[in-house]
Design a protein around this motif. Structure first.
Motif, PDB file in Angstrom:
ATOM      1  N   ALA A  26      43.009 -71.661  13.164  1.00  0.00           N
ATOM      2  CA  ALA A  26      43.279 -70.335  13.028  1.00  0.00           C
ATOM      3  C   ALA A  26      41.909 -69.712  12.507  1.00  0.00           C
ATOM      4  N   TRP A  27      41.803 -68.363  13.043  1.00  0.00           N
ATOM      5  CA  TRP A  27      40.629 -67.487  12.741  1.00  0.00           C
ATOM      6  C   TRP A  27      40.962 -66.176  12.851  1.00  0.00           C
ATOM      7  N   ASP A  28      40.178 -65.256  12.117  1.00  0.00           N
ATOM      8  CA  ASP A  28      40.285 -63.788  12.038  1.00  0.00           C
ATOM      9  C   ASP A  28      38.834 -63.057  12.384  1.00  0.00           C
ATOM     10  N   ALA A  29      37.806 -63.797  12.623  1.00  0.00           N
ATOM     11  CA  ALA A  29      36.615 -63.429  12.938  1.00  0.00           C
ATOM     12  C   ALA A  29      35.700 -64.366  13.567  1.00  0.00           C
ATOM     13  N   THR A  30      34.646 -63.914  14.176  1.00  0.00           N
ATOM     14  CA  THR A  30      33.642 -64.887  14.656  1.00  0.00           C
ATOM     15  C   THR A  30      32.227 -64.506  14.288  1.00  0.00           C
ATOM     16  N   THR A  31      31.586 -65.484  13.907  1.00  0.00           N
ATOM     17  CA  THR A  31      30.178 -65.287  13.529  1.00  0.00           C
ATOM     18  C   THR A  31      29.140 -65.540  14.747  1.00  0.00           C
ATOM     19  N   ILE A  32      28.081 -64.613  15.048  1.00  0.00           N
ATOM     20  CA  ILE A  32      27.267 -64.598  16.028  1.00  0.00           C
ATOM     21  C   ILE A  32      25.774 -64.798  15.386  1.00  0.00           C
ATOM     22  N   VAL A  33      25.003 -65.609  15.558  1.00  0.00           N
ATOM     23  CA  VAL A  33      23.667 -65.606  14.873  1.00  0.00           C
ATOM     24  C   VAL A  33      22.708 -65.444  16.061  1.00  0.00           C
ATOM     25  N   VAL A  34      21.919 -64.253  16.042  1.00  0.00           N
ATOM     26  CA  VAL A  34      21.079 -63.771  16.904  1.00  0.00           C
ATOM     27  C   VAL A  34      19.595 -64.136  16.488  1.00  0.00           C
ATOM     28  N   VAL A  35      18.933 -64.418  17.618  1.00  0.00           N
ATOM     29  CA  VAL A  35      17.336 -65.152  17.232  1.00  0.00           C
ATOM     30  C   VAL A  35      16.535 -63.993  18.300  1.00  0.00           C
ATOM     31  N   HIS A  36      15.434 -63.619  17.572  1.00  0.00           N
ATOM     32  CA  HIS A  36      14.273 -63.106  18.394  1.00  0.00           C
ATOM     33  C   HIS A  36      13.049 -63.962  18.175  1.00  0.00           C
ATOM     34  N   VAL A  37      12.518 -64.112  19.292  1.00  0.00           N
ATOM     35  CA  VAL A  37      11.032 -64.900  19.264  1.00  0.00           C
ATOM     36  C   VAL A  37      10.223 -63.937  19.971  1.00  0.00           C
ATOM     37  N   GLU A  38       8.943 -63.792  19.205  1.00  0.00           N
ATOM     38  CA  GLU A  38       7.945 -62.609  19.710  1.00  0.00           C
ATOM     39  C   GLU A  38       6.786 -63.340  19.826  1.00  0.00           C
ATOM     40  N   GLY A  39       5.869 -62.880  20.784  1.00  0.00           N
ATOM     41  CA  GLY A  39       4.709 -63.466  21.076  1.00  0.00           C
ATOM     42  C   GLY A  39       3.942 -62.427  21.882  1.00  0.00           C
ATOM     43  N   GLY A  40       2.774 -61.584  21.745  1.00  0.00           N
ATOM     44  CA  GLY A  40       2.095 -60.995  22.239  1.00  0.00           C
ATOM     45  C   GLY A  40       2.957 -59.648  22.573  1.00  0.00           C
ATOM     46  N   ASP A  41       3.037 -59.126  23.700  1.00  0.00           N
ATOM     47  CA  ASP A  41       4.116 -58.158  24.024  1.00  0.00           C
ATOM     48  C   ASP A  41       5.432 -58.646  24.511  1.00  0.00           C
ATOM     49  N   VAL A  42       5.650 -59.753  24.377  1.00  0.00           N
ATOM     50  CA  VAL A  42       7.138 -60.343  24.810  1.00  0.00           C
ATOM     51  C   VAL A  42       8.076 -60.702  23.690  1.00  0.00           C
ATOM     52  N   THR A  43       9.203 -60.504  23.858  1.00  0.00           N
ATOM     53  CA  THR A  43      10.552 -60.996  22.825  1.00  0.00           C
ATOM     54  C   THR A  43      11.477 -61.430  23.529  1.00  0.00           C
ATOM     55  N   GLY A  44      11.686 -62.816  23.147  1.00  0.00           N
ATOM     56  CA  GLY A  44      12.823 -63.433  23.632  1.00  0.00           C
ATOM     57  C   GLY A  44      14.036 -63.317  22.987  1.00  0.00           C
ATOM     58  N   LEU A  45      15.259 -63.171  23.407  1.00  0.00           N
ATOM     59  CA  LEU A  45      16.523 -63.145  22.748  1.00  0.00           C
ATOM     60  C   LEU A  45      17.472 -64.415  22.975  1.00  0.00           C
ATOM     61  N   GLY A  46      17.971 -64.782  22.048  1.00  0.00           N
ATOM     62  CA  GLY A  46      18.801 -66.009  22.033  1.00  0.00           C
ATOM     63  C   GLY A  46      19.981 -66.020  21.153  1.00  0.00           C
ATOM     64  N   TRP A  47      20.893 -66.536  21.002  1.00  0.00           N
ATOM     65  CA  TRP A  47      22.121 -66.568  20.123  1.00  0.00           C
ATOM     66  C   TRP A  47      23.130 -68.004  20.049  1.00  0.00           C
ATOM     67  N   THR A  48      23.486 -67.986  19.156  1.00  0.00           N
ATOM     68  CA  THR A  48      24.489 -69.041  18.938  1.00  0.00           C
ATOM     69  C   THR A  48      25.938 -68.581  18.178  1.00  0.00           C
ATOM     70  N   TYR A  49      27.128 -69.286  18.500  1.00  0.00           N
ATOM     71  CA  TYR A  49      28.350 -69.051  17.946  1.00  0.00           C
ATOM     72  C   TYR A  49      28.471 -69.988  16.688  1.00  0.00           C
TER      73      TYR A  49
END
Length: 358
Positions: A26-49
């Protein structure tokens, strides 16, 4: 050549609309971990629950392993991360943290080339099937009816899944209600989340077949390989498991005892390990189904020849539509990742997410 300069992470806790449960949790909330990777003028986005404990893993050990490496060398970055976590242990939170970084790396690499992630991975399908997933055991009959009606009749998704695992009598009553609501033309799946011993699960097979159930997910614990094998029958329903797979040896052990292998791109090690896991499945003559994280799974799915469908999980669908611009629409029962948007096409709504930050 553009190199990785910074890797950052933050955790967010999003309450559920009401308390939720399945056959074993049973649960009453969900945690999401958001990650950003930066290099030059590029930013990448990822996540996990996963738990917020992933944040120091990402910003410490994993960031140190990939910083300074070329943005395009994602497999080399993944190998460096795996080497760096040797003494931490691969399965569990470490693999979730690796997954989020790997996804962000693929996003950054694709954006640097102006390509969709699915194109960089190598597209095999134009579109992939989805199924509506939720049907929590805490829902009343009226609430379950409303959710199933939304998927099957309003969104026209021809596959739906509900949770079971409390007791055979209540499970079969809810299955009967679900079949009445969705009609005979919509596929009905069930998920026991490992709640039953093999004998009791076996006694459910016949009545589930009678109700037209074609997918029985984790009827027993996914660690009970013998039990899963005993429940596979020529008449179905298909036995599925694999969402707790964090490494290739796990998937290799599971493949002989399931009809369809589930893989979670935010747990297994990201897009990099997804490709290896699905190759294992192909070698064993098995199809793959994506567990949750639907808007990320779509890119891996269209790049996988032996793919069946994506679990369009209610909790993750709600969070992703809240946190990210560019989410896909499952109406009609299929999704097609954009061929025009670079990366995975998703943009983080930092302002919206801020109120949920831990």
């Amino acid at each position: 050549m553009t190199t990785i300069e910074r890797v950052g992470a933050r955790a967010y806790r999003v309450p559920t609309p009401q308390p939720e449960a399945d056959g074993t949790l049973a649960w009453d909330a969900t945690t999401i971990v958001v990650v950003h990777v930066e290099g030059g003028d590029v930013t990448g986005l990822g996540w996990t629950y996963a738990d917020a404990a992933c944040v120091p893993l990402v910003e410490g050990v994993l960031a140190g392993a990939v910083r300074g490496r070329p943005v395009l060398d994602v497999p080399a970055c993944w190998a460096a991360m795996r080497h760096a976590i040797r003494n931490l242990g691969r399965p569990g939170l470490v693999s979730c943290a690796m997954s989020a970084v790997d996804i962000a790396l693929w996003d950054a690499a694709a954006r640097s080339l102006g390509l969709p992630v699915s194109r960089l991975l190598g597209r095999a399908h134009d579109e992939v099937a989805v199924y509506g997933s939720g049907g929590f055991t805490t829902l009343s009959d009226d609430e379950l009816t409303a959710q199933l009606s939304h998927w099957a009749h309003e969104q026209r998704i021809p596959r739906v899944k509900i949770k079971i695992g409390e007791s055979p009598d209540r499970d079969l009553a809810r299955v009967g209600l679900a079949r009445k609501v969705i009609g005979d033309d919509t596929a009905l799946y069930v998920d026991a989340n490992g709640a039953y011993p093999a004998g009791e699960a076996g006694r459910l097979l016949a009545p589930l077949r009678d109700a037209g159930v074609t997918w029985f997910e984790e009827p027993v614990s996914s660690d009970d390989l013998d039990g899963l094998a005993r429940l596979r029958t020529a008449g179905g329903p298909d036995i599925a498991a694999g969402e707790y797979g964090y490494d290739l040896p796990y998937f290799a052990r599971l493949l002989p005892v399931v009809d369809c292998l589930q893989v979670d791109v935010t747990r297994c090690g990201g897009f990099t390990e997804w490709r290896r896991a699905t190759a294992l499945a192909a070698a064993a003559g098995r199809e793959v189904s994506a567990h949750c994280a639907p808007n990320l799974s779509a890119h891996a799915a269209v790049a996988t020849q032996n793919f069946r469908h994506i679990e369009w999980f209610a909790d993750h669908d709600r969070i992703e539509r809240l946190f990210f611009d560019g989410c896909l629409d499952p109406a009609g029962g299929t999704v097609t990742p954009s061929m025009a948007a670079p990366g995975h096409g998703l943009t983080f709504r930092a302002g919206t997410a801020a109120e949920y930050a831990l």
